[in-house]
Design a protein around this motif. Structure first.
Motif, PDB file in Angstrom:
ATOM      1  N   GLU A  82       0.801  -1.217   0.000  1.00  0.00           N
ATOM      2  CA  GLU A  82       0.000   0.000   0.000  1.00  0.00           C
ATOM      3  C   GLU A  82       0.839   1.276   0.000  1.00  0.00           C
ATOM      4  O   GLU A  82       0.347   2.352  -0.331  1.00  0.00           O
ATOM      5  N   ARG A  83       2.127   1.186   0.375  1.00  0.00           N
ATOM      6  CA  ARG A  83       2.947   2.404   0.427  1.00  0.00           C
ATOM      7  C   ARG A  83       4.155   2.390  -0.504  1.00  0.00           C
ATOM      8  O   ARG A  83       4.884   3.372  -0.598  1.00  0.00           O
ATOM      9  N   GLN A  84       4.393   1.306  -1.211  1.00  0.00           N
ATOM     10  CA  GLN A  84       5.516   1.308  -2.144  1.00  0.00           C
ATOM     11  C   GLN A  84       5.107   0.641  -3.456  1.00  0.00           C
ATOM     12  O   GLN A  84       4.516  -0.429  -3.483  1.00  0.00           O
ATOM     13  N   TYR A 124      16.025  -0.783  -8.920  1.00  0.00           N
ATOM     14  CA  TYR A 124      14.595  -0.513  -8.895  1.00  0.00           C
ATOM     15  C   TYR A 124      14.342   0.989  -8.912  1.00  0.00           C
ATOM     16  O   TYR A 124      15.084   1.761  -8.282  1.00  0.00           O
ATOM     17  N   LEU A 125      13.318   1.371  -9.624  1.00  0.00           N
ATOM     18  CA  LEU A 125      12.784   2.719  -9.526  1.00  0.00           C
ATOM     19  C   LEU A 125      11.467   2.606  -8.772  1.00  0.00           C
ATOM     20  O   LEU A 125      10.556   1.893  -9.202  1.00  0.00           O
ATOM     21  N   LEU A 126      11.386   3.297  -7.618  1.00  0.00           N
ATOM     22  CA  LEU A 126      10.290   3.074  -6.680  1.00  0.00           C
ATOM     23  C   LEU A 126       9.574   4.371  -6.347  1.00  0.00           C
ATOM     24  O   LEU A 126      10.197   5.435  -6.220  1.00  0.00           O
ATOM     25  N   SER A 127       8.289   4.264  -6.173  1.00  0.00           N
ATOM     26  CA  SER A 127       7.487   5.351  -5.618  1.00  0.00           C
ATOM     27  C   SER A 127       7.112   4.949  -4.198  1.00  0.00           C
ATOM     28  O   SER A 127       6.404   3.959  -3.994  1.00  0.00           O
ATOM     29  N   LEU A 128       7.606   5.695  -3.214  1.00  0.00           N
ATOM     30  CA  LEU A 128       7.375   5.371  -1.810  1.00  0.00           C
ATOM     31  C   LEU A 128       6.581   6.485  -1.153  1.00  0.00           C
ATOM     32  O   LEU A 128       6.805   7.672  -1.428  1.00  0.00           O
ATOM     33  N   GLN A 129       5.679   6.112  -0.288  1.00  0.00           N
ATOM     34  CA  GLN A 129       4.834   7.087   0.393  1.00  0.00           C
ATOM     35  C   GLN A 129       5.067   7.001   1.898  1.00  0.00           C
ATOM     36  O   GLN A 129       5.204   5.915   2.462  1.00  0.00           O
ATOM     37  N   GLN A 276       4.284   5.417  12.598  1.00  0.00           N
ATOM     38  CA  GLN A 276       4.491   6.067  11.304  1.00  0.00           C
ATOM     39  C   GLN A 276       5.773   5.539  10.655  1.00  0.00           C
ATOM     40  O   GLN A 276       6.608   4.902  11.302  1.00  0.00           O
ATOM     41  N   LEU A 277       5.907   5.847   9.380  1.00  0.00           N
ATOM     42  CA  LEU A 277       7.093   5.447   8.632  1.00  0.00           C
ATOM     43  C   LEU A 277       7.383   6.525   7.594  1.00  0.00           C
ATOM     44  O   LEU A 277       6.494   6.920   6.840  1.00  0.00           O
ATOM     45  N   PRO A 278       8.628   7.038   7.536  1.00  0.00           N
ATOM     46  CA  PRO A 278       8.977   8.043   6.523  1.00  0.00           C
ATOM     47  C   PRO A 278       8.946   7.444   5.117  1.00  0.00           C
ATOM     48  O   PRO A 278       8.990   6.228   4.928  1.00  0.00           O
TER      49      PRO A 278
END
Length: 818
Positions: A82-84, A124-129, A276-278
């Motif tokens: 859900e976040r990466q 890897y190219l990642l989108s992290l939230q 929480q997580l950055p």
């Protein structure tokens, strides 16, 4: 009647076609505006598609020594949750068998077998939230959980839930309400975060050891937190991954998650993360696992690297193909398997060509190759601006040195260029051997550099340096760097990628700009400096290169006649038909197999000029003044052997000096004995008179006089003197060398002003006859004065330059347009 109707229709069609061509740029802008308004929904929707989004590049490089036996290596790789999100993935196996497996702990990459490379990597190219949870203060700890959570409440060797010291610690830190979830978690967090001092990683630390030492790395702090959570009937598990902070390192990181509110909630007692997580936390596995497992005694090593970047939303948040009211180009190309960066380059190449067109036609910037800067900037997008420019400079320097060395070996053009390409390939392969596996993609992008074009550029640089035209070299270097930087800025623009992806009608706007620039005939910015001394003379306006090309060459000069003018042997034959005096031709050669036939012809000549048939600006011309004891002597007593002459013929035939770069013809003319009056003034080479005509009328003329600096060539760019001639009287009025006014010849010290050109009326008549023989509307005629025959036409030029305006100290736009 039918023919009349057809004629009328044809006439109307031509009028409409002309009107369309005249206003096509405006029509394209109107079409863009209509389509854009049709697509535009709201300002918020528009900006959301263009604002770039933060992404992370994550690399892992692994090395080992296999000792000539099979090996096995396993590690965890990123998976989506859900976040990466994974935007792109590249695995470098180097010949090993590769297998991906999944279980509750995560996604595992397994390599096995034997490979001589002994390196593995993935990128890897990642989108992290970032993520943050709010735990309700009203929640209590449940008495029971589903059976699938039982393992997250159990005791292990490293997480000693029932150990007496763990129980004693809990009695000391427990809150008043031991059944309140938030209170219990806060108590555990405060102790593990504040009372356990952080320490560098030195191996696995269990919960009890962490309690006793009151110091631990991330894995010890997390295990103590989990032991206390499980003691209070709160399911908890370890999570492992990497903090992506742009630093090359070997350190991974561990945190934990507790199960509450039907979800897993993260905690990080090492770095102060409560629920929480950055965004830069990359999760790789879940549970008390080892990140790596591998065959023993293989000297295994690894390194993480990461980088934070921005990307266009279109690259990863694309629409479904065929969605209503939109054509998503990026989504279409992604579905075809193209790399996102490649898609970005593809979308933005047209606007780069618009920039280069602007810089070239409106600013007047010179570069090495027209669109080469765009290709270099494309490589810079993959490997970084500094690396890209440095790589280009290195390849160019290598090519230049190779050219210089191979030229000393007297190789011919085509084998020489082939050898340069091979040398660049060898250097490229050697580079691959010395860079790490994770860097091979970046290094490999250097292959985008068009090495064949660079080889030609090296040859051009070599020629410029030989001619000593350092200002020209500097101008091209600066112009190339400006173009590379501008194109790189455009190609790296994520907003532009989004614009052209979601609003493809923008290409119509680019096309309109290109057409507009193509129609623009104003003075270039560089020409404002070039003609600054005469630009303000309203009585004699200056013509720029754009106007010369579009308004006069394209309008007045037939393409077939332009080709004839460029063909020096062909134009000489045409001039002879009109009884116009031209130098004789000793011999010519257009095939390598015939090259030996020149020997008897040139040995009989007292002197000769060897010329390329399609040459320009004096390039490729060699003047031989005498032959003695097997040696040919050129200007400044430069020595040539017969083999040197033949080799130069080879270069001409290969197209080294051709205007088009195509194969050419080498021809020899007898050495012209210059008229005594000019010989006294300019003893180091043959002068020529350039006469410019428009529609049969002489509009300007100048005398070009060689110097020692120009190596005996009448080429202004190489240091020759330009002398303005009054076209009515034939008397010299002005003299310039390197744009500076002079009065005397720098070598002979003879006066240059007030000299009456011999045979002036005959020169004018011959020039006008040339325009009748080769009826170009705008033409330049180059004439020399032979001591025996008088005026001789050296060549005609269908694209005469405009520097003559500076020499004459006035523009000739009005004369040319009449």
């Amino acid at each position: 009647m039918l023919s009349w109707v057809f004629s009328q229709f044809n006439s109307e069609a031509k009028i409409l076609l002309k009107l369309f061509a005249k206003h096509i740029d405006k029509l394209l802008v109107m079409a863009f505006a209509f389509l854009f308004i049709f697509h535009f929904e709201s300002l918020q929707e528009f900006t959301s598609k263009l604002i770039p989004t933060k992404v992370y590049t994550f690399n892992l490089t692994m090395s080992y020594q296999s000792n000539d036996s099979d090996i096995s290596i396993r590690t965890y790789i990123p998976e989506e949750n859900e976040r990466q999100s994974i935007l792109s993935e590249q695995i470098i196996n180097n010949g090993l068998d590769y297998l991906v497996t999944n279980d509750l702990s995560g996604k595992k990459a397994n390599w096995s077998g034997y490979s001589a490379s002994q390196q593995l990597a993935f990128r890897y190219l990642l989108s992290l939230q970032a993520i943050k949870y709010q735990i309700s203060p009203e929640l209590t700890i449940p008495a029971q959980y589903p059976s699938e959570l039982s393992s997250y409440l159990a005791e292990t060797d490293a997480i000693q839930v029932s150990h007496p010291e763990i129980k004693i610690l809990w009695k000391l830190i427990a809150p008043k309400d031991k059944n309140n979830l938030l209170a219990v978690l806060s108590a555990i967090y405060q102790h593990t975060y504040q009372q356990i001092k952080p320490a560098p990683f030195k191996g696995v630390t269990d919960a009890v050891t962490t309690l006793r030492l009151k110091t631990a790395s991330c894995n010890g702090k997390s295990r103590l937190f989990i032991a206390l959570a499980r003691l209070n009937n709160i399911p908890a598990r370890l999570v492992g991954g990497v903090i992506l902070n742009g630093i090359d390192k070997k350190t991974s990181h561990q945190w934990l998650e507790i199960y509450a509110q039907n979800q897993w909630i993260p905690f990080g007692p090492t770095n102060g993360n409560f629920g929480q997580l950055p965004a830069n936390y990359l999760e790789l596995y879940r549970g008390d696992e080892n990140l790596f497992r591998h065959t023993v005694d293989i000297n295994f090593d690894y390194q993480f690297s990461s980088q934070q970047n921005l990307v266009a939303p279109a690259v990863y948040n694309h629409q479904e193909i065929g969605s209503e009211n939109n054509i998503d180009i990026t989504g279409l190309l992604l579905s075809m398997g193209l790399d996102p960066k490649t898609i970005g380059l593809f979308l933005l190449f047209p606007i780069c060509t618009l920039l280069i067109t602007f810089l070239r036609n409106l600013v007047g910037i010179k570069t090495f190759g027209i669109f080469l800067p765009m290709l270099i900037s494309a490589a810079c997008v993959f490997i970084g601006y500094a690396k890209g420019v440095g790589g280009f400079a290195f390849i160019l320097l290598t090519s230049f040195i190779a050219y210089h060395f191979l030229d000393k070996l007297k190789l011919l053009k085509v084998p020489r260029l082939a050898a340069i390409i091979t040398i660049n390939t060898i250097i490229f392969v050697l580079g691959l051997l010395f860079v790490g596996a994770s860097n091979r993609l970046e290094f490999g992008m250097l292959s985008l550099f068009p090495v064949i074009i660079i080889s030609f550029i090296a040859e051009k640089i070599h020629r410029i340096t030989e001619e000593g035209d350092w200002q020209e070299l500097l101008n091209r270097i600066v112009g190339t760097m400006i173009s590379i930087t501008g194109c790189y800025w455009l190609l790296a623009s994520f907003m532009l990628q989004g614009l052209f992806s979601y609003y493809p009608e923008s290409f119509l706007l680019v096309l309109a700009g290109q057409i507009y620039i193509g129609k623009w005939t104003g003075i270039r910015i560089s020409e404002m400096f070039r003609f600054r001394d005469i630009l303000t003379n309203a009585d004699y306006p200056v013509i720029g290169i754009n106007s010369r090309n579009k308004d006069f060459i394209y309008q007045l000069n037939d393409k077939g006649l332009l080709d004839l003018a460029a063909d020096k042997l062909g134009s000489k034959a045409r001039l002879k038909e009109f009884n116009i005096p031209v130098p004789e031709t000793i011999c010519y050669v257009n095939k390598l197999i015939e090259i030996d036939k020149i020997t008897p012809a040139i040995l009989r000549a007292d002197g000769f000029a060897l010329k390329p048939n399609q040459g320009s600006q004096g390039n490729g011309i060699e003047i031989i003044t005498r032959y003695c004891d097997g040696v040919f002597y050129g200007t400044s007593n430069k020595e040539f052997t017969l083999q040197d002459i033949k080799r130069h013929c080879h270069e001409i035939l290969a197209g080294s000096y051709s205007q088009s770069g195509d194969e050419d013809v080498a021809y020899f003319e007898p050495l012209i004995q210059q008229s005594s009056s000019l010989q006294i003034m300019s003893p180091f080479g043959l002068c020529d008179i350039r006469v410019v005509l428009s529609k049969g009328k002489v509009i300007s003329a100048m005398l070009r006089m060689p110097t020692k600096k120009s190596s005996g060539k009448a080429n202004l760019h190489q240091g020759a003197i330009g002398i303005g001639i009054d076209i009515k009287t034939g008397i010299t009025q002005t003299a310039k060398s390197n744009k500076k006014n002079i009065v005397k010849h720098p070598d002979s010290l003879q006066n240059l002003i007030g000299f009456e050109i011999p045979f002036w009326e005959k020169i004018i008549s011959i020039s006008q006859s040339c325009q009748k023989a080769i009826p170009l509307g705008y033409i330049g005629v180059d004439i020399c004065l032979d001591s025996q025959r008088g005026p001789l036409v050296l060549e005609v030029n269908g694209r005469p330059g405009i520097e003559i305006q500076n020499i004459q100290e006035r523009g000739f736009y009005y004369e040319l347009s009449q």
